[in-house]
Scaffold this active site. Structure first.
Site, mmCIF file in Angstrom:
data_model
loop_
_atom_site.group_PDB
_atom_site.id
_atom_site.type_symbol
_atom_site.label_atom_id
_atom_site.label_comp_id
_atom_site.label_asym_id
_atom_site.label_seq_id
_atom_site.Cartn_x
_atom_site.Cartn_y
_atom_site.Cartn_z
ATOM 1 N N PHE A 117 -55.404 -30.613 -54.000
ATOM 2 C CA PHE A 117 -55.686 -29.553 -54.965
ATOM 3 C C PHE A 117 -55.418 -30.099 -56.365
ATOM 4 C CE2 PHE A 117 -56.392 -24.941 -55.135
ATOM 5 C CZ PHE A 117 -56.948 -24.739 -53.893
ATOM 6 N N GLN A 237 -54.926 -18.343 -67.791
ATOM 7 C CA GLN A 237 -55.717 -19.436 -67.225
ATOM 8 C C GLN A 237 -57.173 -19.063 -66.982
ATOM 9 O OE1 GLN A 237 -55.005 -20.849 -62.924
ATOM 10 N NE2 GLN A 237 -54.448 -22.577 -64.208
ATOM 11 N N HIS A 239 -60.129 -20.358 -64.830
ATOM 12 C CA HIS A 239 -60.427 -21.252 -63.711
ATOM 13 C C HIS A 239 -61.793 -21.869 -63.983
ATOM 14 C CE1 HIS A 239 -61.247 -22.672 -59.687
ATOM 15 N NE2 HIS A 239 -60.074 -22.253 -59.260
ATOM 16 N N LEU A 249 -64.791 -16.145 -57.933
ATOM 17 C CA LEU A 249 -64.167 -17.464 -57.857
ATOM 18 C C LEU A 249 -64.765 -18.349 -56.772
ATOM 19 C CD1 LEU A 249 -61.702 -18.921 -59.161
ATOM 20 C CD2 LEU A 249 -60.594 -18.522 -56.983
ATOM 21 N N GLU A 252 -60.901 -24.031 -55.840
ATOM 22 C CA GLU A 252 -60.703 -25.446 -56.132
ATOM 23 C C GLU A 252 -60.740 -26.275 -54.849
ATOM 24 O OE1 GLU A 252 -57.754 -25.582 -59.219
ATOM 25 O OE2 GLU A 252 -56.778 -27.203 -58.146
ATOM 26 N N ARG A 283 -56.542 -27.228 -64.231
ATOM 27 C CA ARG A 283 -57.622 -26.287 -64.552
ATOM 28 C C ARG A 283 -57.929 -26.196 -66.038
ATOM 29 N NH1 ARG A 283 -55.815 -21.668 -60.172
ATOM 30 N NH2 ARG A 283 -56.544 -22.882 -58.390
ATOM 31 N N HIS A 370 -58.741 -16.003 -64.969
ATOM 32 C CA HIS A 370 -58.246 -16.060 -63.594
ATOM 33 C C HIS A 370 -56.796 -15.644 -63.406
ATOM 34 C CE1 HIS A 370 -58.175 -17.402 -59.485
ATOM 35 N NE2 HIS A 370 -57.242 -18.294 -59.721
ATOM 36 N N ARG A 412 -50.932 -22.922 -64.843
ATOM 37 C CA ARG A 412 -50.495 -22.943 -63.442
ATOM 38 C C ARG A 412 -51.319 -23.941 -62.642
ATOM 39 N NH1 ARG A 412 -52.250 -20.511 -58.636
ATOM 40 N NH2 ARG A 412 -53.737 -19.095 -59.598
HETATM 41 C C1 LIG Z 1 -60.106 -14.808 -56.395
HETATM 42 C C2 LIG Z 1 -58.703 -15.346 -56.470
HETATM 43 C C3 LIG Z 1 -58.346 -16.446 -55.689
HETATM 44 C C4 LIG Z 1 -57.050 -16.966 -55.750
HETATM 45 N N1 LIG Z 1 -56.700 -18.045 -54.977
HETATM 46 C C5 LIG Z 1 -55.431 -18.501 -55.002
HETATM 47 C C6 LIG Z 1 -55.011 -19.569 -54.148
HETATM 48 O O1 LIG Z 1 -55.774 -20.096 -53.343
HETATM 49 N N2 LIG Z 1 -53.733 -20.000 -54.230
HETATM 50 C C7 LIG Z 1 -52.841 -19.445 -55.088
HETATM 51 O O2 LIG Z 1 -51.697 -19.872 -55.115
HETATM 52 N N3 LIG Z 1 -53.208 -18.406 -55.886
HETATM 53 C C8 LIG Z 1 -54.463 -17.933 -55.857
HETATM 54 N N4 LIG Z 1 -54.821 -16.880 -56.670
HETATM 55 C C9 LIG Z 1 -53.783 -16.191 -57.455
HETATM 56 C C10 LIG Z 1 -52.980 -15.293 -56.529
HETATM 57 O O3 LIG Z 1 -53.764 -14.838 -55.486
HETATM 58 C C11 LIG Z 1 -52.417 -14.084 -57.262
HETATM 59 O O4 LIG Z 1 -51.773 -14.500 -58.427
HETATM 60 C C12 LIG Z 1 -51.396 -13.378 -56.370
HETATM 61 O O5 LIG Z 1 -51.961 -13.070 -55.135
HETATM 62 C C13 LIG Z 1 -50.847 -12.127 -57.013
HETATM 63 O O6 LIG Z 1 -50.003 -11.497 -56.085
HETATM 64 P P1 LIG Z 1 -49.117 -10.256 -56.507
HETATM 65 O O7 LIG Z 1 -48.343 -9.850 -55.307
HETATM 66 O O8 LIG Z 1 -48.399 -10.567 -57.739
HETATM 67 O O9 LIG Z 1 -50.200 -9.164 -56.874
HETATM 68 P P2 LIG Z 1 -51.325 -8.425 -55.925
HETATM 69 O O10 LIG Z 1 -51.509 -9.078 -54.632
HETATM 70 O O11 LIG Z 1 -52.512 -8.195 -56.742
HETATM 71 O O12 LIG Z 1 -50.645 -7.056 -55.722
HETATM 72 C C14 LIG Z 1 -50.465 -6.138 -56.787
HETATM 73 C C15 LIG Z 1 -50.064 -4.833 -56.178
HETATM 74 O O13 LIG Z 1 -49.617 -3.974 -57.192
HETATM 75 C C16 LIG Z 1 -50.144 -2.695 -56.968
HETATM 76 N N5 LIG Z 1 -50.171 -2.031 -58.270
HETATM 77 C C17 LIG Z 1 -50.646 -2.480 -59.445
HETATM 78 N N6 LIG Z 1 -50.457 -1.572 -60.404
HETATM 79 C C18 LIG Z 1 -49.830 -0.519 -59.821
HETATM 80 C C19 LIG Z 1 -49.373 0.735 -60.284
HETATM 81 N N7 LIG Z 1 -49.509 1.115 -61.556
HETATM 82 N N8 LIG Z 1 -48.791 1.568 -59.390
HETATM 83 C C20 LIG Z 1 -48.663 1.223 -58.088
HETATM 84 N N9 LIG Z 1 -49.086 0.053 -57.605
HETATM 85 C C21 LIG Z 1 -49.658 -0.815 -58.467
HETATM 86 C C22 LIG Z 1 -51.485 -2.916 -56.326
HETATM 87 O O14 LIG Z 1 -51.851 -1.789 -55.570
HETATM 88 C C23 LIG Z 1 -51.185 -4.121 -55.441
HETATM 89 O O15 LIG Z 1 -50.686 -3.692 -54.200
HETATM 90 C C24 LIG Z 1 -56.107 -16.364 -56.620
HETATM 91 C C25 LIG Z 1 -56.471 -15.255 -57.383
HETATM 92 C C26 LIG Z 1 -57.754 -14.770 -57.328
HETATM 93 C C27 LIG Z 1 -58.112 -13.605 -58.212
#
Ligand SMILES: Cc1cc2nc3c(=O)[nH]c(=O)nc-3n(C[C@H](O)[C@H](O)[C@H](O)COP(=O)(O)OP(=O)(O)OC[C@H]3O[C@@H](n4cnc5c(N)ncnc54)[C@H](O)[C@@H]3O)c2cc1C
Length: 598
Positions: A117, A237, A239, A249, A252, A283, A370, A412
């Protein structure tokens, strides 16, 4: 009538970070998870490429190498104590996920498979190392499902489709949150000893983005409105490989499996920008390279995109030129079937949205907004820190993309967000439960939901002279034009002014749906308010940082300036809409800042 619930720990967000926190907190504390989405619809489920950990399953690797790569990837802005902690813990975290039942892709001898990666290297040879553990291109989906199953098994209390609109503070401590139940429109107060924010990112403020609709920065905006600063918001970031015009997306991992970037002249242009690791540079470096190619007229047909080519004949040709080998030392060669089995979902996206079959045609791509490196400031235990002295706000925690530990600094590395979620989600959960054990239930202020009622009333009873959809469009455009991959003083000034204007106009919006049941118009409009607040601190922080570092590239200050800017930004949003900036030092343990070349 507002209902009140009492818990030890309330977790806002049911993505990877929230569920990990919930699993760990619930072992000793009465825990609730509130999520505006059904938890398995969280953006973690969209993560494709993998989770980085120095398991060394296919070749030599060490967590120290992972730590150095992360420090270098962060352009030396990441806090090195937290980075070392994360990279060491990452190894156990991946085994924990395996033991929870996560169906990782496997090597021939049954170990967790790993692939290269961007920015992850063998520190001795500087060549890419296989460090990303994956489940095809559905790694995040598998993490989310696995953690959710564990949470259900452990009987955690879920409040699905409850959107949190405010944080309750009492005597300087966290005391709970106020949420609206989407199905009924009723307000609920969750009175608790500890609160963990795990609300994800805020990439919906840009026009071209890979982010889910729900990525509206609710957590960052709510904490800003409660006097808590946001850290390093200027670092967002882009991407390099989003599907042209759509922003969806393309992981990578496509380049990890041998995909190559080409400009309109058919040149493999990354050779010029990153001679050693080329298409697997970090990136920020690749996104800038794509913009420069396009700017100099070398986009495809002179347009604003380039090609990502993962056709087997291309992969094999360049693998031979690069001398790439398989772990057993034999030459690296692939067939269309192998590519399809490694990136099935990507293939599907391209066929569906572009009518392009990636094993037969190159994919048109452009950089896409991203990932938020900045967010709610925390220390490595997920405790929210409110100043430059490390002062913790008792009972308040944050983890995942909404938080800034900071392990990603100015940029990142791929696979490091999923690591961040599981490591810091876990510690935020453990620490919140420990704190709750020793704490009394804080006093609930009189009328804890008054602030939320006022916000919603304003939206329902505004003058109606402005439309939310129009304000959203203008916001996304100005952020894309002036707070994107390349930035200038003039553009940033313009952006700050524009966002201020939009925040004023937002006060004139009236939501036309006055109903209670699933009033998505009301909540989407409220979310636009969050994006506006997050955008303002982003633009102001970016305007002030007069250097280029990681994802923050200033055309007028093209060099990194460690003497003046090796420090984290803290931004406070005052009630009158002004932004106050402060700074705090970067924690350096053993890696002295060096020039960053790939
Ligand atoms: C398309 C894509 C591909 C990616 N691929 C990778 C990868 O391969 N490897 C990697 O390391 N990272 C990757 N990332 C980044 C990574 O996936 C995210 O940064 C990470 O999953 C975020 O996790 P989280 O738990 O912080 O948020 P999320 O999984 O988004 O969860 C946020 C939660 O908060 C809740 N929420 C938000 N606001 C409120 C509110 N006001 N009240 C109540 N609930 C709320 C939502 O309902 C949700 O449950 C990718 C991101 C994207 C967009």
């Amino acid at each position: 009538m507002t209902q009140t619930h009492v818990f030890d720990v309330v977790i806002v967000g049911g993505g990877g970070a929230g569920l990990m926190a919930a699993l760990n907190a619930s072992r000793s504390a009465k825990t609730a998870v509130l999520s505006k989405l059904y938890p398995t619809r969280s953006h973690t489920g969209a993560a494709q490429g993998g989770i980085g950990a120095a398991l060394g399953n296919l070749e030599e690797d060490h967590w120290e190498w992972h730590a150095f790569d992360t420090v270098k990837g962060s352009d030396y802005l990441g806090d090195q104590d937290a980075i070392e902690f994360m990279c060491r813990e990452a190894v156990q975290a991946v085994y924990d996920l395996e033991h929870f039942g996560l169906p990782f892709s496997r090597t021939a001898d049954g170990r967790i498979a790993q692939r290269p990666f961007g920015g992850h290297t063998n520190n001795l040879t500087k060549k890419p190392v296989r460090r990303s553990c994956y489940a095809a291109d559905r790694t995040g989906h598998m993490i989310l499902q696995t953690l959710y199953q564990q949470c259900i098994k452990n009987g955690i209390n879920f409040y699905d489709e409850f959107q949190v609109l405010d944080l309750i503070l009492s005597d300087g401590k966290a005391a709970g949150v106020v949420a609206v139940e989407l199905a009924t429109g009723e307000l609920h107060v969750f009175h608790s000893k500890a609160v963990v924010f795990a609300t994800g990112g805020h990439g919906r403020m840009w026009e071209i983005t890979s982010n889910a609709y729900a990525y509206t920065g609710d957590g960052v905006a709510i904490t800003l409105r409660n006097g808590i600063p946001a850290e390093d918001m200027e670092f967002f970031q882009f991407h390099p490989t989003g599907i042209y015009k759509l922003g969806i997306l393309i992981t990578e991992a496509v380049r990890g499996e041998g995909g190559i970037l080409f400009n309109g002249k058919g040149e493999r242009f990354m050779e010029r920008y990153a001679p050693t690791i080329k298409d697997l540079a970090s990136r920020d470096v690749i996104s800038r390279a794509i913009y420069l190619e396009i700017k100099e007229g070398r986009g495809i047909n002179g347009k604003d995109y380039v090609y990502l080519d993962v056709r087997p004949e291309t992969v094999n040709k360049y693998a031979e030129l690069d001398g790439r080998t398989r772990p057993d030392g034999t030459p690296y060669r692939v067939t269309a079937e192998e590519i399809l089995s490694k990136i099935p979902d990507i293939t599907d996206f391209c066929r569906t949205y572009l009518g392009v079959d990636p094993v037969k045609d190159p994919m048109p791509i452009q950089p896409t907004a991203h990932y938020a490196m900045g967010g709610i400031p925390t220390n490595k235990y997920g405790e929210v820190v409110v100043d430059d002295q490390g002062t913790v706000l008792p009972g308040l925690y944050a983890a995942g993309e909404c938080a800034c530990v900071s392990v990603h600094g100015a940029n990142r590395l791929g696979t490091n967000s999923l690591v961040d979620l599981v490591v810091f989600g876990k510690y935020a959960g453990i620490k919140a439960a420990e704190y709750a054990k020793g704490a009394d239930l804080p006093r609930l202020p009189a009328d804890p939901d008054a602030g939320v009622r006022r916000q919603l009333d304003n939206l329902l009873n505004g003058s109606g002279r402005e439309r939310a959809a129009q304000i959203g469009r203008e916001l996304r455009k100005v952020m894309m034009d002036d707070v994107g991959v390349f930035r200038t003083e003039e553009g940033l000034k313009q952006a700050v002014e524009k966002v201020r204007e939009l925040r004023e106009r937002y006060k004139q919006v009236r939501v036309s749906d006055g109903g209670k049941i699933f009033n998505t118009e009301l909540l989407n409009t409220w979310e636009l308010g969050c994006l506006l607040d997050a955008a303002l601190v982003t633009a102001v922080s970016a305007l002030e940082r007069k250097e280029s570092r990681g994802a923050h590239a200033r055309e007028d200050y093209p060099r990194r300036d460690d003497e003046n800017w090796l420090k984290h930004t803290l931004a406070w949003l005052n009630e009158d809409g002004s932004v106050r900036l402060g700074y705090k030092p970067v924690v350096i343990t053993q890696y002295a800042p060096k020039e960053r070349v790939y």
